[in-house]
Design a protein around this motif. Sequence first.
Motif, PDB file in Angstrom:
ATOM      1  N   ALA A 148     -13.318  -0.090  -3.396  1.00 19.28           N
ATOM      2  CA  ALA A 148     -13.726   1.314  -3.285  1.00 19.28           C
ATOM      3  C   ALA A 148     -14.992   1.617  -4.057  1.00 19.28           C
ATOM      4  O   ALA A 148     -15.533   2.730  -3.955  1.00 19.28           O
ATOM      5  CB  ALA A 148     -12.602   2.219  -3.786  1.00 19.28           C
ATOM      6  N   GLY A 198       0.047   2.456  -4.018  1.00 18.33           N
ATOM      7  CA  GLY A 198      -0.878   1.477  -3.470  1.00 18.33           C
ATOM      8  C   GLY A 198      -2.315   1.685  -3.865  1.00 18.33           C
ATOM      9  O   GLY A 198      -3.091   0.721  -3.961  1.00 18.33           O
ATOM     10  N   ASP A 199      -2.722   2.921  -4.113  1.00 17.67           N
ATOM     11  CA  ASP A 199      -4.098   3.200  -4.511  1.00 17.67           C
ATOM     12  C   ASP A 199      -4.284   3.169  -6.023  1.00 17.67           C
ATOM     13  O   ASP A 199      -5.408   3.317  -6.517  1.00 17.67           O
ATOM     14  CB  ASP A 199      -4.546   4.565  -3.971  1.00 17.67           C
ATOM     15  CG  ASP A 199      -4.691   4.563  -2.459  1.00 17.67           C
ATOM     16  OD1 ASP A 199      -5.042   3.496  -1.903  1.00 17.67           O
ATOM     17  OD2 ASP A 199      -4.450   5.609  -1.829  1.00 17.67           O
ATOM     18  N   TRP A 243     -10.329  -3.591   0.425  1.00 17.81           N
ATOM     19  CA  TRP A 243      -9.785  -2.729  -0.627  1.00 17.81           C
ATOM     20  C   TRP A 243     -10.814  -2.241  -1.641  1.00 17.81           C
ATOM     21  O   TRP A 243     -10.511  -1.377  -2.475  1.00 17.81           O
ATOM     22  CB  TRP A 243      -8.661  -3.437  -1.372  1.00 17.81           C
ATOM     23  CG  TRP A 243      -8.988  -4.808  -1.918  1.00 17.81           C
ATOM     24  CD1 TRP A 243      -8.694  -6.005  -1.327  1.00 17.81           C
ATOM     25  CD2 TRP A 243      -9.644  -5.131  -3.163  1.00 17.81           C
ATOM     26  NE1 TRP A 243      -9.129  -7.054  -2.120  1.00 17.81           N
ATOM     27  CE2 TRP A 243      -9.713  -6.547  -3.259  1.00 17.81           C
ATOM     28  CE3 TRP A 243     -10.173  -4.376  -4.201  1.00 17.81           C
ATOM     29  CZ2 TRP A 243     -10.304  -7.207  -4.338  1.00 17.81           C
ATOM     30  CZ3 TRP A 243     -10.758  -5.018  -5.285  1.00 17.81           C
ATOM     31  CH2 TRP A 243     -10.820  -6.418  -5.345  1.00 17.81           C
ATOM     32  N   ALA A 300       3.018   4.509  -1.004  1.00 18.02           N
ATOM     33  CA  ALA A 300       2.742   5.538  -2.015  1.00 18.02           C
ATOM     34  C   ALA A 300       3.562   5.351  -3.270  1.00 18.02           C
ATOM     35  O   ALA A 300       3.174   5.802  -4.355  1.00 18.02           O
ATOM     36  CB  ALA A 300       2.992   6.919  -1.416  1.00 18.02           C
ATOM     37  N   ARG A 330      -2.794  -2.103  -3.601  1.00 16.69           N
ATOM     38  CA  ARG A 330      -2.781  -2.510  -2.193  1.00 16.69           C
ATOM     39  C   ARG A 330      -3.567  -3.797  -1.946  1.00 16.69           C
ATOM     40  O   ARG A 330      -3.413  -4.443  -0.895  1.00 16.69           O
ATOM     41  CB  ARG A 330      -3.313  -1.387  -1.304  1.00 16.69           C
ATOM     42  CG  ARG A 330      -4.711  -0.918  -1.609  1.00 16.69           C
ATOM     43  CD  ARG A 330      -5.045   0.344  -0.794  1.00 16.69           C
ATOM     44  NE  ARG A 330      -6.262   0.973  -1.255  1.00 16.69           N
ATOM     45  CZ  ARG A 330      -7.481   0.653  -0.829  1.00 16.69           C
ATOM     46  NH1 ARG A 330      -7.615  -0.313   0.077  1.00 16.69           N
ATOM     47  NH2 ARG A 330      -8.545   1.270  -1.294  1.00 16.69           N
ATOM     48  N   PRO A 342      -6.973  -2.219  -6.813  1.00 14.94           N
ATOM     49  CA  PRO A 342      -5.784  -1.394  -6.585  1.00 14.94           C
ATOM     50  C   PRO A 342      -4.579  -2.252  -6.209  1.00 14.94           C
ATOM     51  O   PRO A 342      -4.719  -3.411  -5.814  1.00 14.94           O
ATOM     52  CB  PRO A 342      -6.212  -0.508  -5.422  1.00 14.94           C
ATOM     53  CG  PRO A 342      -7.138  -1.378  -4.630  1.00 14.94           C
ATOM     54  CD  PRO A 342      -7.877  -2.206  -5.655  1.00 14.94           C
ATOM     55  N   ALA A 349       0.816  -1.213   0.000  1.00 13.70           N
ATOM     56  CA  ALA A 349       0.000   0.000   0.000  1.00 13.70           C
ATOM     57  C   ALA A 349       0.852   1.266   0.000  1.00 13.70           C
ATOM     58  O   ALA A 349       0.327   2.376   0.121  1.00 13.70           O
ATOM     59  CB  ALA A 349      -0.934   0.000   1.212  1.00 13.70           C
TER      60      ALA A 349
END
Length: 513
Positions: free
Chosen positions: A369, A168-169, A367, A19, A192, A190, A17
């Motif tokens: 979204a 990660g996103d 995870w 950045a 992550r 994603p 995850a």
Amino acid sequence: MATTTDEAVAGWLATYAAADANVAWLLCDRHDPRAVAFTFVEPDLSSRDLTYGELAEASRRLATGLAGLGVRRGDRVPVLMGKRPELVVTMLALWRLGAVQVPLFTAFQVGAIQTRVDGAKARLVLTEPSQRAKLDTLAGIDVLQTGPEFDDLVTNSPPLAESVAVGGDGAMLQLYTSGTTGKPKGVVVPVRALAAFHCYLHYDLDVRADDVFWNAADPGWAYGIYYGIVGPLAAGRRNLLLNAGFSAESTVGLLRRFGVTNFAAAPTVYRALSKSGLVDGGIALRRASSAGEPLTPDVVSWAREAFGIEVRDHYGQTELGMLIGNHWNDEIAAPLKDSSMGQPLPGYAAGIVDGQIAIEAASSLFWFAGYHEDAGRTAERFTADKRWYLTADTGRVDEDGYFFFTARDDDVILAAGYRIGPFDVESVLITHPAVLDVAVVGRPDPAGVRGEQVEAFVVLAPEIPPSDALAAELTALVRDQYSRHAYPRAVHFIDALPKTPSGKVQRYLLRQR
């Protein structure tokens, strides 16, 4: 000092995850280049290994070639291939560019492919010669197939100097899952999510470095791509990929030839093996796991006798990956309870909300979204306070924390490990000029192999008489225009569909007929 499950989950999250998470590094470049990533098995059980070093080199060169074709970060690129080396090379090449792979099942026909290509707003599709003709009618789409042109890109393109880190996103996959109404829903995965996939491979499947692991699921679907390709790459564990359709003979032959010790497959595979009479020694499984539909106690009993171990059932969804299971890892393994899907995987908190199996959205490994560009259907998956994700599967939990599946709330059909949306099949059948109205449901497979089978209830136009020939024509329509895995195994002609006053089909009444 032993690592606790919380510490293990935290470690995976810190890695996947981050950045600056880079998919190509996480799944390939950080591993020993001499280690085998996959063993590709042909129908005659001949095989070839693909090392991480070979995967890195080929994918770097293909990435440069794809960039020359206009592929950029964030692009959705569908891939219609079987379990062959070019599939994983293509996936890694796309991720090196920061692009998003859209898996396409090779049993799909034009209608299913068109829906997913349109939903992804794709401009390029990668495929193989056996699948190429399905793409001929897709307008505005460039196609790259395996063969001379593909090989030229790999051989003659310079290796990509630096892979894109999407973080990660950032998105890496976009799958589609079907419900009972509307078009298939896009599920964006994603980077992550790799933490959740790695966790499942470690704790539920218990895949160890010295295992010969075989996840037999097709990578055109969630379980196959999450835990047959992506998860093993993340964990640095070799998986076998058989480039052939299922048969009991080939399955038993591969288990014996390669000395498989850790096996994962749908319940329909185990049921077919149990009825084949072919499992009579020479198979030394350490772990056997099942996913895709509920596992019946008779299969567990048969496996104990045939393999010397039980088959452990696991539960998940395209939107979440696997999240409840009868864990194999010795650190958290617990005794089986008949017909139970087990207990939540580390990193997840689960419960029953309004009769549905629900997952706490604050769970560290959660995870999902939302569906791609579909806020309305995303909202339906969460409680009003956003605390719980609702699976649309009804169930119960006992005093020991074991979960039990009772029914599907959204009428998705579970046939041979595949999730089939009735709407997709109905959308094909209604195009036939003889069909006035139609509803599709899942009912128990009379042979006891597929779990459920697709059945269609058809209302004909007044001047059209029912006939066996017409039933066969409708079956062929779905098989040829949508998918070989989703065609109706039975067609029933009825005078009218049972509906509520608001016009909603009462599918439960059709299932009871």
